[in-house]
Design an enzyme around this catalytic site. Structure first.
Site, PDB file in Angstrom:
ATOM      1  CB  CYS A 141      -1.617  11.487   8.305  1.00 20.49           C
ATOM      2  SG  CYS A 141      -3.267  10.854   7.594  1.00 20.49           S
TER       3      CYS A 141
ATOM      4  CE  LYS B 211      -9.380   7.513  11.299  1.00 21.80           C
ATOM      5  NZ  LYS B 211      -8.827   7.321  10.336  1.00 21.80           N
TER       6      LYS B 211
ATOM      7  N   GLY C  92       0.847  -1.260   0.104  1.00 20.35           N
ATOM      8  CA  GLY C  92      -0.023  -0.005  -0.072  1.00 20.35           C
ATOM      9  C   GLY C  92       0.731   1.253  -0.032  1.00 20.35           C
TER      10      GLY C  92
ATOM     11  CB  SER D 145      -0.846  10.556  -0.706  1.00 20.17           C
ATOM     12  OG  SER D 145      -0.408  11.554  -0.126  1.00 20.17           O
TER      13      SER D 145
ATOM     14  NE  ARG E 142      -3.717   5.683  14.672  1.00 20.94           N
ATOM     15  CZ  ARG E 142      -4.348   6.145  13.595  1.00 20.94           C
ATOM     16  NH1 ARG E 142      -5.248   6.912  13.447  1.00 20.94           N
ATOM     17  NH2 ARG E 142      -3.808   5.925  12.178  1.00 20.94           N
TER      18      ARG E 142
ATOM     19  CG  HIS F  17      -2.481  15.531   5.658  1.00 26.65           C
ATOM     20  ND1 HIS F  17      -2.707  15.244   4.070  1.00 26.65           N
ATOM     21  CD2 HIS F  17      -2.955  14.327   6.258  1.00 26.65           C
ATOM     22  CE1 HIS F  17      -3.423  13.936   4.132  1.00 26.65           C
ATOM     23  NE2 HIS F  17      -3.618  13.518   5.306  1.00 26.65           N
TER      24      HIS F  17
HETATM   25  P1  NAP Z   1      -3.636   1.185   1.258  1.00 27.63           P
HETATM   26  O1  NAP Z   1      -2.618   1.903   0.035  1.00 27.63           O
HETATM   27  O2  NAP Z   1      -4.967   0.658   0.891  1.00 27.63           O
HETATM   28  O3  NAP Z   1      -2.655  -0.290   1.374  1.00 27.63           O
HETATM   29  C1  NAP Z   1      -3.419  -1.300   2.355  1.00 27.63           C
HETATM   30  C2  NAP Z   1      -2.298  -2.311   2.643  1.00 27.63           C
HETATM   31  O4  NAP Z   1      -3.289  -3.317   3.257  1.00 27.63           O
HETATM   32  C3  NAP Z   1      -2.155  -3.256   1.328  1.00 27.63           C
HETATM   33  O5  NAP Z   1      -0.677  -3.485   1.400  1.00 27.63           O
HETATM   34  C4  NAP Z   1      -3.160  -4.384   1.129  1.00 27.63           C
HETATM   35  O6  NAP Z   1      -2.512  -5.498   0.427  1.00 27.63           O
HETATM   36  C5  NAP Z   1      -3.104  -4.623   2.640  1.00 27.63           C
HETATM   37  N1  NAP Z   1      -4.247  -5.495   2.945  1.00 27.63           N
HETATM   38  C6  NAP Z   1      -5.505  -4.966   2.696  1.00 27.63           C
HETATM   39  N2  NAP Z   1      -6.393  -5.909   3.038  1.00 27.63           N
HETATM   40  C7  NAP Z   1      -5.751  -7.040   3.535  1.00 27.63           C
HETATM   41  C8  NAP Z   1      -6.122  -8.307   4.164  1.00 27.63           C
HETATM   42  N3  NAP Z   1      -7.268  -8.817   4.126  1.00 27.63           N
HETATM   43  N4  NAP Z   1      -4.938  -9.138   4.527  1.00 27.63           N
HETATM   44  C9  NAP Z   1      -3.891  -8.452   4.592  1.00 27.63           C
HETATM   45  N5  NAP Z   1      -3.493  -7.260   3.945  1.00 27.63           N
HETATM   46  C10 NAP Z   1      -4.483  -6.575   3.696  1.00 27.63           C
HETATM   47  O7  NAP Z   1      -3.706   1.989   2.640  1.00 27.63           O
HETATM   48  P2  NAP Z   1      -2.527   2.879   3.055  1.00 27.63           P
HETATM   49  O8  NAP Z   1      -2.866   4.474   2.686  1.00 27.63           O
HETATM   50  O9  NAP Z   1      -0.959   2.547   2.783  1.00 27.63           O
HETATM   51  O10 NAP Z   1      -2.875   3.055   4.594  1.00 27.63           O
HETATM   52  C11 NAP Z   1      -2.306   1.980   5.370  1.00 27.63           C
HETATM   53  C12 NAP Z   1      -2.750   2.014   6.813  1.00 27.63           C
HETATM   54  O11 NAP Z   1      -2.144   3.380   7.455  1.00 27.63           O
HETATM   55  C13 NAP Z   1      -4.210   2.294   7.127  1.00 27.63           C
HETATM   56  O12 NAP Z   1      -4.613   1.790   8.154  1.00 27.63           O
HETATM   57  C14 NAP Z   1      -4.370   3.879   7.056  1.00 27.63           C
HETATM   58  O13 NAP Z   1      -5.408   4.487   7.772  1.00 27.63           O
HETATM   59  C15 NAP Z   1      -3.314   4.188   7.885  1.00 27.63           C
HETATM   60  N6  NAP Z   1      -2.409   5.462   7.611  1.00 27.63           N
HETATM   61  C16 NAP Z   1      -2.625   6.115   6.220  1.00 27.63           C
HETATM   62  C17 NAP Z   1      -1.948   7.194   6.071  1.00 27.63           C
HETATM   63  C18 NAP Z   1      -1.597   7.845   4.745  1.00 27.63           C
HETATM   64  O14 NAP Z   1      -1.335   9.049   4.564  1.00 27.63           O
HETATM   65  N7  NAP Z   1      -1.846   7.246   3.706  1.00 27.63           N
HETATM   66  C19 NAP Z   1      -1.283   8.133   7.158  1.00 27.63           C
HETATM   67  C20 NAP Z   1      -1.579   7.510   8.370  1.00 27.63           C
HETATM   68  C21 NAP Z   1      -2.118   6.295   8.554  1.00 27.63           C
HETATM   69  P3  NAP Z   1      -2.694  -5.972  -0.895  1.00 27.63           P
HETATM   70  O15 NAP Z   1      -1.988  -4.926  -2.035  1.00 27.63           O
HETATM   71  O16 NAP Z   1      -2.394  -7.312  -0.979  1.00 27.63           O
HETATM   72  O17 NAP Z   1      -4.563  -5.578  -1.097  1.00 27.63           O
END
Ligand code: NAP
Length: 367
Positions: A163, A219, A25, A193, A122, A258
């Protein structure tokens, strides 16, 4: 928190094998980028969903993190997010929140230290929600967590904030430490993003502002108070700071970074100039300084009226510095200001890696 190592010891830290869960991701890819050539950690395993497990990382990933997939990772085979399939004791989690809750508990129960970016754990009072420079002492509740949950062999969960909450907490920590904060009004402009990949549909966001992000306001309102909270007397748990927070969260057509606009009421009277000086002088907790991912300044004041500006920060500070500007008197509360931070680095993967470095420095990682 006391560092256990001096400069000589630090140079002798053996590289610790680590795994990334959710490695495909947006946040997972940022972990891959930050862990490539890390002086203390060796990326040993990449894990993702059953859709990706068994495939080569370079083939399964839709790389959106700039440049190319690092060669050393492209040929790795992705494993499932199952503690039986991952041998590293230190696990960075970038899992989607729909699965992170149970998966992270399973890893912690199996004796692994999980550094999580997901929302699920959290706000539990026995789970540290940590920004290395702001509240490193909250890591002490890990002891309570392990006792409460019967986890052994170093298992546990340490979380990163949302974030926007991380950017807001870093901008406000210097002000809260010096003057005390009683009320905050915050309005965010959050990059696409922040929604991961593929994230928000292009037809929804192009040329548009979306005044809603699911769960985000709650949050931001709760996590900010936990970051600025304290260890409860004798309870071994975190008590959130009594700050009234009202948040408005908006998605904007910006790729990364952000921005938050803040109005703040202070406990102790101060002018905008005094607040600016406090932010400018702040370097954060001493124990978080000099680590491989520590920026020179966790918060930097820029006085030009049209700054903060994301790209410049990403180039100069590796995305770990929150930029603050336009600190001025507020007719409603006391002061108002603008802050901007990189959501996938400071707001996610970079903050987690810094927390892991902090734990190495404090002797808190599994041996
Ligand atoms: P994302 O791009 O949607 O990536 C999600 C990841 O989770 C992918 O590697 C996906 O793997 C995996 N996944 C989904 N379903 C799954 C399952 N059933 N079993 C195992 N793995 C699974 O999301 P992201 O933006 O990177 O965010 C990841 C986490 O960080 C989230 O909880 C989000 O709220 C948090 N977060 C994000 C940000 C940001 O700026 N993006 C900031 C702070 C926190 P596959 O590719 O195999 O589907």
């Amino acid at each position: 928190m006391n560092p256990v190592s001096n400069e000589r010891d630090r140079s002798q830290v053996r590289k610790r094998p680590v795994a990334v869960l959710g490695a495909t991701g947006a946040v997972g890819q940022t972990f891959i980028r930050l862990l490539e050539n890390h002086p203390w950690f060796e990326l040993a395993e990449v894990a993702a969903s059953e859709r990706s497990a068994g495939r080569k990382y370079g083939e399964a990933v839709r790389w959106v993190s700039g440049g190319q997939v690092p060669e050393s990772v492209a040929s790795r085979t992705i494993v499932a997010c199952d503690p039986g399939k991952v041998s590293s004791d230190i696990v960075f989690s970038a899992l989607d929140s729909s699965v992170a809750g149970e998966a992270e508990l399973a890893f912690a129960a199996a004796g692994k230290l999980v550094l999580s970016n997901a929302k699920n754990h959290r706000m539990a009072p026995d789970v540290p929600l940590v920004i290395a420079e702001v509240n490193p002492d909250h890591l002490r509740v890990l002891e309570t967590q392990r006792r409460n949950r019967g986890w052994q062999d170093g298992g546990g969960i340490v979380t990163n904030g949302n974030c926007s909450a991380i950017v807001t907490a870093l901008a406000l920590a210097p002000i809260h430490e010096r003057f005390g904060i009683t009320d905050v009004f915050v309005s965010t402009m959050q990059a696409v993003s922040g929604a991961g990949y593929p994230g928000v549909a292009s037809l929804d966001i192009l040329g548009n502002v979306i005044p809603f992000i699911n769960d985000e306001e709650d949050k931001l309102e709760t996590e900010l108070c936990k970051f600025l909270g304290s260890l409860g007397n004798g309870t071994g748990e975190i008590v959130s700071a009594p700050i009234a927070v009202s948040a408005h969260c908006n998605r904007v057509p910006v790729e990364n970074g952000h921005t938050v606009c803040l109005s703040v009421r202070l406990r102790d009277r101060a002018t905008a100039g005094e607040v600016e000086a406090a932010v400018h002088e702040w370097r954060g907790a001493g124990v978080a300084r000099g680590l491989p991912s520590s920026p020179e300044r966790p918060v930097e004041v820029i006085d030009a009226a049209d700054r903060p500006q994301p790209r410049r920060d990403v180039q100069r500070g590796g995305g770990m510095t929150v930029v603050v500007g336009r600190i001025r008197a507020d007719s409603l509360f006391d002061v108002k200001l603008v802050a901007m931070g990189d959501n996938v680095v400071r707001g996610a993967a970079g903050a987690s890696v810094l927390n892991a470095e902090l734990m190495v420095n404090c002797g808190l990682l599994p041996r």
